[in-house]
Design an enzyme around this catalytic site. Sequence first.
Site, PDB file in Angstrom:
ATOM      1  N   LYS A  32       0.848  -1.201   0.000  1.00 51.52           N
ATOM      2  CA  LYS A  32       0.000   0.000   0.000  1.00 51.52           C
ATOM      3  C   LYS A  32       0.881   1.249   0.000  1.00 51.52           C
ATOM      4  CE  LYS A  32      -2.281   1.535   3.862  1.00 51.52           C
ATOM      5  NZ  LYS A  32      -2.126   2.979   4.024  1.00 51.52           N
ATOM      6  N   ASP A  59      -3.486   4.320  -1.830  1.00 56.30           N
ATOM      7  CA  ASP A  59      -4.396   4.763  -0.754  1.00 56.30           C
ATOM      8  C   ASP A  59      -4.386   6.283  -0.666  1.00 56.30           C
ATOM      9  OD1 ASP A  59      -5.894   4.927   1.599  1.00 56.30           O
ATOM     10  OD2 ASP A  59      -4.226   4.344   2.888  1.00 56.30           O
ATOM     11  N   LYS A  61      -7.350   8.109  -1.035  1.00 59.68           N
ATOM     12  CA  LYS A  61      -8.671   8.526  -0.507  1.00 59.68           C
ATOM     13  C   LYS A  61      -9.195   9.775  -1.214  1.00 59.68           C
ATOM     14  CE  LYS A  61      -7.646   6.811   4.188  1.00 59.68           C
ATOM     15  NZ  LYS A  61      -6.206   6.531   4.104  1.00 59.68           N
ATOM     16  N   ASP A  64     -13.640  14.700  -3.881  1.00 59.46           N
ATOM     17  CA  ASP A  64     -13.747  15.976  -4.594  1.00 59.46           C
ATOM     18  C   ASP A  64     -15.038  15.912  -5.409  1.00 59.46           C
ATOM     19  OD1 ASP A  64     -13.021  18.414  -5.982  1.00 59.46           O
ATOM     20  OD2 ASP A  64     -10.938  17.953  -5.508  1.00 59.46           O
ATOM     21  N   THR A 119     -11.352   6.097  11.325  1.00 60.94           N
ATOM     22  CA  THR A 119     -11.400   5.521  12.681  1.00 60.94           C
ATOM     23  C   THR A 119     -10.944   6.527  13.738  1.00 60.94           C
ATOM     24  OG1 THR A 119      -9.284   4.500  12.148  1.00 60.94           O
ATOM     25  CG2 THR A 119     -11.213   3.073  12.119  1.00 60.94           C
ATOM     26  N   ARG A 210       3.699  -1.567  10.590  1.00 63.47           N
ATOM     27  CA  ARG A 210       4.889  -1.720  11.434  1.00 63.47           C
ATOM     28  C   ARG A 210       5.263  -3.142  11.834  1.00 63.47           C
ATOM     29  NH1 ARG A 210       2.524   3.194  14.776  1.00 63.47           N
ATOM     30  NH2 ARG A 210       0.696   2.158  13.905  1.00 63.47           N
TER      31      ARG A 210
HETATM   32  O1  C5P Z   1       1.675   0.183  11.197  1.00 58.79           O
HETATM   33  P1  C5P Z   1       0.220  -0.208  11.128  1.00 58.79           P
HETATM   34  O2  C5P Z   1       0.008  -1.694  10.951  1.00 58.79           O
HETATM   35  O3  C5P Z   1      -0.577   0.376  12.273  1.00 58.79           O
HETATM   36  O4  C5P Z   1      -0.275   0.496   9.777  1.00 58.79           O
HETATM   37  C1  C5P Z   1      -1.618   0.432   9.371  1.00 58.79           C
HETATM   38  C2  C5P Z   1      -1.810   1.142   8.061  1.00 58.79           C
HETATM   39  O5  C5P Z   1      -3.206   1.182   7.782  1.00 58.79           O
HETATM   40  C3  C5P Z   1      -1.316   2.594   8.014  1.00 58.79           C
HETATM   41  O6  C5P Z   1      -0.916   2.879   6.677  1.00 58.79           O
HETATM   42  C4  C5P Z   1      -2.565   3.376   8.358  1.00 58.79           C
HETATM   43  O7  C5P Z   1      -2.566   4.676   7.818  1.00 58.79           O
HETATM   44  C5  C5P Z   1      -3.658   2.525   7.699  1.00 58.79           C
HETATM   45  N1  C5P Z   1      -4.983   2.698   8.282  1.00 58.79           N
HETATM   46  C6  C5P Z   1      -5.243   2.457   9.611  1.00 58.79           C
HETATM   47  N2  C5P Z   1      -6.509   2.635  10.102  1.00 58.79           N
HETATM   48  C7  C5P Z   1      -7.482   3.040   9.301  1.00 58.79           C
HETATM   49  C8  C5P Z   1      -7.251   3.265   7.961  1.00 58.79           C
HETATM   50  C9  C5P Z   1      -5.969   3.084   7.475  1.00 58.79           C
HETATM   51  O8  C5P Z   1      -4.349   2.065  10.354  1.00 58.79           O
HETATM   52  N3  C5P Z   1      -8.688   3.151   9.789  1.00 58.79           N
END
Ligand code: C5P
Length: 233
Positions: A32, A59, A61, A64, A119, A210
């Site tokens: 992503k 991603d 999003k 517009d 979220t 991560r």
């Molecule tokens: O590092 P981690 O596993 O928390 O990363 C989750 C990814 O998913 C990040 O790119 C974050 O921006 C994205 N994301 C999220 N929660 C959402 C929508 C997207 O963690 N509700």
Amino acid sequence: MDKRIIVALDFNSSDQAMTLLDNLDSSLCRVKIGKELFTACGPQLVRQVIDRGFDVFLDLKFHDIPNTVAKAVSVASDMGVWMLNVHASGGLAMMELARQALDGYGAQRPKLIAVTVLTSLLREDLRKVGVELSPEEQVSKLAFLTREAGLDGVVCSAAETKLLRAQLPEDFCLVTPGIRRAEDAAGDQKRVLGPAEAIQNGSNYLVVGRPITQADSPNAALEEFNLAVSSVS
Ligand code: C5P
């Protein structure tokens, strides 16, 4: 193998992203690219990642007026991305035109999904922007609107997956971030779910950042996630 793990390339430089890709097997995951990396490196980086054999979820999003979003969707499709997204709160007409923009791309068209409610927004935050429904009700409402517009699915939090799966048809795709193994730090994620549980709850694709990108061996961590997923699917 059905690649269910989407690794989030949450970096601000091409070097960091490419170093991670050197340590990931493109036959075991998708990736992503979000606003940070895209803003830093642009479409050239997206093309490089695709050239390395990775399916890219762009991603960005989009949100517009319908014409602008549809044109952006076409440009992203020309780049050859595998999945992209818009904000469902942009409305039915915006989503319908975005979906129509994909018609010319045939069977290889990218999957188009929508973000419902971020979220990070709680009930009080929604009220301040004029939404009186609870976050759960608003998520559900926007997921149905997304379906009506003919999109392929929505991004949904770990907490929402089960409910949406129960409400929406089987072929409506759910993409879920906030995925952690028992040994992973939650970081800033408030509610997390294990990879196997998320699949059991009805998610189709898991976005993992991560726990894989910061691992000593990203590919070994990816293999563990894949093992957990395949144990229940
Ligand atoms: O590092 P981690 O596993 O928390 O990363 C989750 C990814 O998913 C990040 O790119 C974050 O921006 C994205 N994301 C999220 N929660 C959402 C929508 C997207 O963690 N509700």
